[in-house]
Design a protein around this motif. Structure first.
Motif, PDB file in Angstrom:
ATOM      1  N   VAL A  77      87.393  -3.646  62.667  1.00 11.53           N
ATOM      2  CA  VAL A  77      87.181  -4.988  62.822  1.00 11.53           C
ATOM      3  C   VAL A  77      86.858  -5.411  64.369  1.00 11.53           C
ATOM      4  CG1 VAL A  77      88.135  -7.365  62.719  1.00 11.53           C
ATOM      5  CG2 VAL A  77      88.269  -5.698  60.559  1.00 11.53           C
ATOM      6  N   LEU A  78      87.636  -4.669  65.012  1.00 12.45           N
ATOM      7  CA  LEU A  78      87.617  -4.868  66.721  1.00 12.45           C
ATOM      8  C   LEU A  78      86.285  -4.321  67.320  1.00 12.45           C
ATOM      9  CD1 LEU A  78      91.469  -4.042  67.668  1.00 12.45           C
ATOM     10  CD2 LEU A  78      90.302  -6.429  67.475  1.00 12.45           C
ATOM     11  N   GLY A  79      86.040  -3.297  66.959  1.00 20.58           N
ATOM     12  CA  GLY A  79      84.956  -2.524  67.759  1.00 20.58           C
ATOM     13  C   GLY A  79      83.607  -3.133  67.231  1.00 20.58           C
ATOM     14  N   PRO A  80      82.511  -3.081  67.965  1.00 19.59           N
ATOM     15  CA  PRO A  80      81.209  -3.281  67.823  1.00 19.59           C
ATOM     16  C   PRO A  80      80.652  -2.547  66.897  1.00 19.59           C
ATOM     17  CG  PRO A  80      81.282  -2.364  69.965  1.00 19.59           C
ATOM     18  CD  PRO A  80      82.840  -2.479  69.466  1.00 19.59           C
ATOM     19  N   GLY A  81      80.014  -3.092  65.797  1.00 15.67           N
ATOM     20  CA  GLY A  81      79.617  -2.181  64.561  1.00 15.67           C
ATOM     21  C   GLY A  81      80.471  -1.407  63.970  1.00 15.67           C
ATOM     22  N   GLY A  82      81.630  -1.795  63.929  1.00 16.28           N
ATOM     23  CA  GLY A  82      82.789  -1.069  63.711  1.00 16.28           C
ATOM     24  C   GLY A  82      82.713  -0.618  62.201  1.00 16.28           C
ATOM     25  N   ASP A  83      82.069  -1.795  61.311  1.00 15.76           N
ATOM     26  CA  ASP A  83      82.198  -1.542  60.007  1.00 15.76           C
ATOM     27  C   ASP A  83      81.513  -0.452  59.280  1.00 15.76           C
ATOM     28  OD1 ASP A  83      80.159  -2.713  60.789  1.00 15.76           O
ATOM     29  OD2 ASP A  83      79.852  -4.108  58.988  1.00 15.76           O
ATOM     30  N   LEU A  84      80.560   0.304  60.252  1.00 16.78           N
ATOM     31  CA  LEU A  84      79.820   1.437  59.719  1.00 16.78           C
ATOM     32  C   LEU A  84      80.578   2.693  60.291  1.00 16.78           C
ATOM     33  CD1 LEU A  84      76.088   0.200  60.078  1.00 16.78           C
ATOM     34  CD2 LEU A  84      77.440   0.592  58.018  1.00 16.78           C
ATOM     35  N   PHE A  85      81.665   3.236  59.865  1.00 12.07           N
ATOM     36  CA  PHE A  85      82.132   4.622  60.106  1.00 12.07           C
ATOM     37  C   PHE A  85      82.928   5.319  58.793  1.00 12.07           C
ATOM     38  CE2 PHE A  85      86.507   4.932  61.694  1.00 12.07           C
ATOM     39  CZ  PHE A  85      86.871   3.789  61.888  1.00 12.07           C
ATOM     40  N   GLN A  86      83.219   6.399  59.099  1.00 13.15           N
ATOM     41  CA  GLN A  86      84.042   6.997  58.244  1.00 13.15           C
ATOM     42  C   GLN A  86      84.363   8.554  58.657  1.00 13.15           C
ATOM     43  OE1 GLN A  86      81.470   7.511  54.659  1.00 13.15           O
ATOM     44  NE2 GLN A  86      80.028   8.701  55.656  1.00 13.15           N
ATOM     45  N   SER A 104      77.759   2.600  49.041  1.00 15.64           N
ATOM     46  CA  SER A 104      76.487   3.450  49.106  1.00 15.64           C
ATOM     47  C   SER A 104      76.527   4.794  49.125  1.00 15.64           C
ATOM     48  CB  SER A 104      75.585   2.726  50.271  1.00 15.64           C
ATOM     49  OG  SER A 104      76.084   2.772  51.322  1.00 15.64           O
ATOM     50  N   GLN A 105      77.765   5.280  49.022  1.00 15.69           N
ATOM     51  CA  GLN A 105      78.219   6.863  48.995  1.00 15.69           C
ATOM     52  C   GLN A 105      77.356   7.641  49.766  1.00 15.69           C
ATOM     53  OE1 GLN A 105      80.370   8.473  46.599  1.00 15.69           O
ATOM     54  NE2 GLN A 105      81.083   6.342  46.513  1.00 15.69           N
ATOM     55  N   VAL A 106      77.530   7.258  51.057  1.00 19.54           N
ATOM     56  CA  VAL A 106      76.760   8.076  52.346  1.00 19.54           C
ATOM     57  C   VAL A 106      77.749   9.455  52.152  1.00 19.54           C
ATOM     58  CG1 VAL A 106      76.148   8.280  54.591  1.00 19.54           C
ATOM     59  CG2 VAL A 106      75.864   6.028  53.232  1.00 19.54           C
ATOM     60  N   PRO A 107      76.837  10.470  52.221  1.00 18.98           N
ATOM     61  CA  PRO A 107      77.576  11.725  52.203  1.00 18.98           C
ATOM     62  C   PRO A 107      78.264  12.098  53.604  1.00 18.98           C
ATOM     63  CG  PRO A 107      75.512  12.323  52.023  1.00 18.98           C
ATOM     64  CD  PRO A 107      75.645  10.778  51.929  1.00 18.98           C
ATOM     65  N   TYR A 144      88.608  17.432  62.210  1.00 19.41           N
ATOM     66  CA  TYR A 144      88.234  16.059  61.307  1.00 19.41           C
ATOM     67  C   TYR A 144      86.742  15.930  61.538  1.00 19.41           C
ATOM     68  CZ  TYR A 144      92.997  15.075  60.905  1.00 19.41           C
ATOM     69  OH  TYR A 144      94.469  15.262  60.603  1.00 19.41           O
ATOM     70  N   THR A 145      86.113  15.183  60.669  1.00 21.17           N
ATOM     71  CA  THR A 145      84.651  14.781  60.855  1.00 21.17           C
ATOM     72  C   THR A 145      84.483  13.196  61.020  1.00 21.17           C
ATOM     73  OG1 THR A 145      84.043  16.571  59.752  1.00 21.17           O
ATOM     74  CG2 THR A 145      82.241  14.961  60.219  1.00 21.17           C
ATOM     75  N   ILE A 146      83.956  12.807  62.215  1.00 21.92           N
ATOM     76  CA  ILE A 146      83.905  11.289  62.403  1.00 21.92           C
ATOM     77  C   ILE A 146      82.301  11.085  62.276  1.00 21.92           C
ATOM     78  CG2 ILE A 146      84.062   9.397  63.848  1.00 21.92           C
ATOM     79  CD1 ILE A 146      86.153  10.789  65.186  1.00 21.92           C
ATOM     80  N   GLN A 147      81.883  10.017  61.336  1.00 21.19           N
ATOM     81  CA  GLN A 147      80.707   9.638  61.461  1.00 21.19           C
ATOM     82  C   GLN A 147      80.636   8.372  61.522  1.00 21.19           C
ATOM     83  OE1 GLN A 147      78.502  10.187  57.589  1.00 21.19           O
ATOM     84  NE2 GLN A 147      76.993  11.062  58.688  1.00 21.19           N
ATOM     85  N   VAL A 148      79.670   7.690  62.692  1.00 21.60           N
ATOM     86  CA  VAL A 148      79.628   6.393  63.071  1.00 21.60           C
ATOM     87  C   VAL A 148      77.860   6.110  62.803  1.00 21.60           C
ATOM     88  CG1 VAL A 148      81.426   6.199  64.583  1.00 21.60           C
ATOM     89  CG2 VAL A 148      78.974   6.626  65.630  1.00 21.60           C
ATOM     90  N   ALA A 149      77.790   4.809  62.752  1.00 20.93           N
ATOM     91  CA  ALA A 149      76.247   4.531  62.374  1.00 20.93           C
ATOM     92  C   ALA A 149      75.742   3.031  62.917  1.00 20.93           C
ATOM     93  CB  ALA A 149      76.021   4.592  60.717  1.00 20.93           C
ATOM     94  N   ALA A 150      74.643   2.898  63.192  1.00 21.60           N
ATOM     95  CA  ALA A 150      74.123   1.660  63.576  1.00 21.60           C
ATOM     96  C   ALA A 150      72.932   1.562  62.923  1.00 21.60           C
ATOM     97  CB  ALA A 150      74.253   1.654  65.190  1.00 21.60           C
ATOM     98  N   PRO A 151      72.745   0.179  62.504  1.00 15.87           N
ATOM     99  CA  PRO A 151      71.644  -0.462  61.783  1.00 15.87           C
ATOM    100  C   PRO A 151      70.421  -0.390  62.668  1.00 15.87           C
ATOM    101  CG  PRO A 151      72.994  -2.251  62.070  1.00 15.87           C
ATOM    102  CD  PRO A 151      73.724  -0.945  62.662  1.00 15.87           C
ATOM    103  N   LEU A 152      69.211   0.255  62.327  1.00 16.48           N
ATOM    104  CA  LEU A 152      68.007   0.081  63.416  1.00 16.48           C
ATOM    105  C   LEU A 152      66.893  -1.076  63.120  1.00 16.48           C
ATOM    106  CD1 LEU A 152      67.156   4.009  63.022  1.00 16.48           C
ATOM    107  CD2 LEU A 152      68.133   2.692  64.928  1.00 16.48           C
ATOM    108  N   HIS A 153      67.196  -2.017  62.178  1.00 21.81           N
ATOM    109  CA  HIS A 153      66.201  -2.982  61.806  1.00 21.81           C
ATOM    110  C   HIS A 153      65.557  -3.667  63.204  1.00 21.81           C
ATOM    111  CE1 HIS A 153      69.950  -4.916  60.894  1.00 21.81           C
ATOM    112  NE2 HIS A 153      69.595  -5.886  61.492  1.00 21.81           N
TER     113      HIS A 153
END
Ligand code: ADP
Length: 468
Positions: A77-86, A104-107, A144-153
């Protein structure tokens, strides 16, 4: 259609080059913009991976899995774009999965499938293009594996806008540049039209007209100047031809009039045989003079046309001089002139045309006799000097005034028109002499003093020195 105008061709080439340039520029800048945007996004994604890694290193030992999930949620919640990570551990068990990714079950890959440096890929999640960065981190000796993402629209929209601007701007630019290019080439080539029109209006009758020279210090100025120089040459040649024709007609009229007058007189009155004979002798003399004149005119006309070329071959020039002296003997005897030749018996070989050389020396000897008083003296001297055969013909005649000496080789020029015509000259002898000398690569000059006599000197290169 085949373009005939330089203007149109120039503009077309210019447009093709500009279109190519614009195309390359557009494609290049589109790719550069895309690459630089991805760089920025990737940097931000990596920062976020490092942030999560740091957070895990601080918290993981002290917290239970549930607490960790809560902490992650808080962190997201604190980080920018933080809601896209696993995040998952080495067994593929989830430590945390943000809501969107879970739904969306992103692998995600296992740690041993991912490198330490982030691995980037673009995926479409629920119709939205998203960029993912995946990296392996080691926390408390566990991978561990960290995956972060950012929308590109936003980014794809910006790129799309840019492409639209390029598509709209390029044709407009091409139209403006095409019109501008056509206008400039029209302006630049306008003097060519002027030169063409001016050149078109110049005919054989107006050869003295000249083109206006634009003071532009460029090719067009050079073109106008070159054309003007060509017109000068043409003008001079045409003037010479007209002058030659006029002079020739004038010279031919005199003997023909004389023949006619003599014949008319003979026809009209009753004349004695002796008188008829005298008339015939006069007519014959005039006819001979006319024939000589026509021969000379023909020779000069052929010379002008570049025909009548001489046959140059090794020739003993002394022989030609001797023959000319022999030819002059009768004329000299008529005036009791002492005609003396000083020739060495050894041959002097030049590359020449024997017959033309004989003619040349006869012209000079004939003149020397013609323009000398009775009992005068004409001396011919032949010698070899400095690789040349030098032939001097000196007389004790009337001489040539210094002011006249530069004209004597001109066609139809005579110092004393009345007298020399009476002597049978049309003023062509020395022009022919000079042409023959020129054909042999030699020179002819005169030294003379009024009332004292003249000396003509002819120099013809020797055969071996000429390299022939
Ligand atoms: P022309 O047939 O009148 O002799 P040329 O061309 O041979 O014509 O000579 C041109 C003019 O040069 C002559 O008319 C004459 O005035 C002058 N000239 C030529 N040779 C001599 C000379 N040896 N002595 C004096 N004047 C000469």
């Amino acid at each position: 259609m085949r373009f005939r105008s330089i203007r149109v061709r120039l503009t077309a080439w210019y447009l093709v080059m500009l279109a190519l340039g614009l195309g390359l520029f557009g494609i290049g800048s589109w790719f550069a913009m895309r690459a630089s945007a991805f760089d920025t996004i990737d940097e931000e994604l990596e920062d976020r991976i490092r942030g999560v890694e740091k957070f895990m290193k601080l918290q993981i030992a002290a917290l239970s899995p549930v607490e960790i999930r809560d902490e992650f949620r808080e962190h997201s919640v604190l980080g920018p774009g933080g809601d896209l990570f696993q995040v998952c551990n080495e067994k593929g068990e989830w430590l945390y999965r943000s809501a969107v990714l879970e739904s969306s079950q992103v692998p995600i890959r296992l740690p041993n499938q991912v490198g330490d440096r982030p691995f980037y890929e673009n995926l479409t999640v629920q119709g939205t293009p998203i960029r993912f960065a995946t990296a392996r981190v080691i926390v408390n000796s566990h991978p561990y594996t960290i995956q972060v993402a950012a929308p590109l629209h936003e980014f794809t929209q910006a790129l799309e806008r840019f492409r639209l601007i390029l598509w709209l701007a390029a044709p407009m630019l091409l139209i403006v540049a095409g019109l501008g290019g056509y206008w400039i080439s029209r302006r630049a080539l306008r003097p060519v039209d002027q030169i063409t029109n001016a050149a078109e209006s110049i005919s054989i009758r107006s050869l003295s007209d000249r083109l206006e020279v634009p003071k532009t210090s460029d090719e067009l100025q050079r073109l106008s100047e070159t054309l003007n120089r060509m017109l000068n040459r043409l003008d001079t040649s045409v003037q010479r031809i007209s002058q030659f024709t006029a002079d020739a007609s004038h010279e031919l009229r005199a003997p023909v009039s004389l023949i006619r007058a003599t014949a008319e007189l003979a026809v009209q009155g009753v004349r004695s045989n002796a008188e008829y004979h005298e008339d015939m002798v006069q007519i014959l003399a005039e006819a001979e003079r006319t024939t000589r004149l026509i021969d000379s005119l023909l020779l000069l006309a052929r010379a002008d046309a570049g025909q009548g070329g001489l046959q140059l071959e090794p020739t003993n020039i002394s022989t030609s001089v001797r023959e000319a002296i022999e030819q002059g003997r009768v004329l000299a005897a008529e005036k009791a002139i002492d005609l003396a030749g000083d020739l060495s018996p050894a041959p002097i070989v030049v590359r020449g045309d024997g017959e033309a050389l004989r003619r040349l020396f006869f012209i000079l000897i004939d003149n020397a006799i013609k323009y000398s008083p009775e009992r005068g003296r004409v001396q011919i001297h032949v010698e070899e000097r400095n690789g040349h055969a030098a032939i001097k013909i000196a007389d004790t005649g009337i001489g040539i005034a210094e002011s006249d000496q530069s004209y004597i080789f001109d066609r139809f020029w005579r110092a004393d028109k009345v007298r020399s015509r009476g002597m049978g000259g049309a003023g062509l002898g020395l022009s022919i002499a000079r042409w023959i000398v020129d054909q042999h690569g030699g020179s002819i000059e005169v030294q003379s003093q009024s009332g004292k006599g003249s000396t003509f000197t002819v120099r013809i290169p020797l055969h071996n020195v000429a390299g022939g």
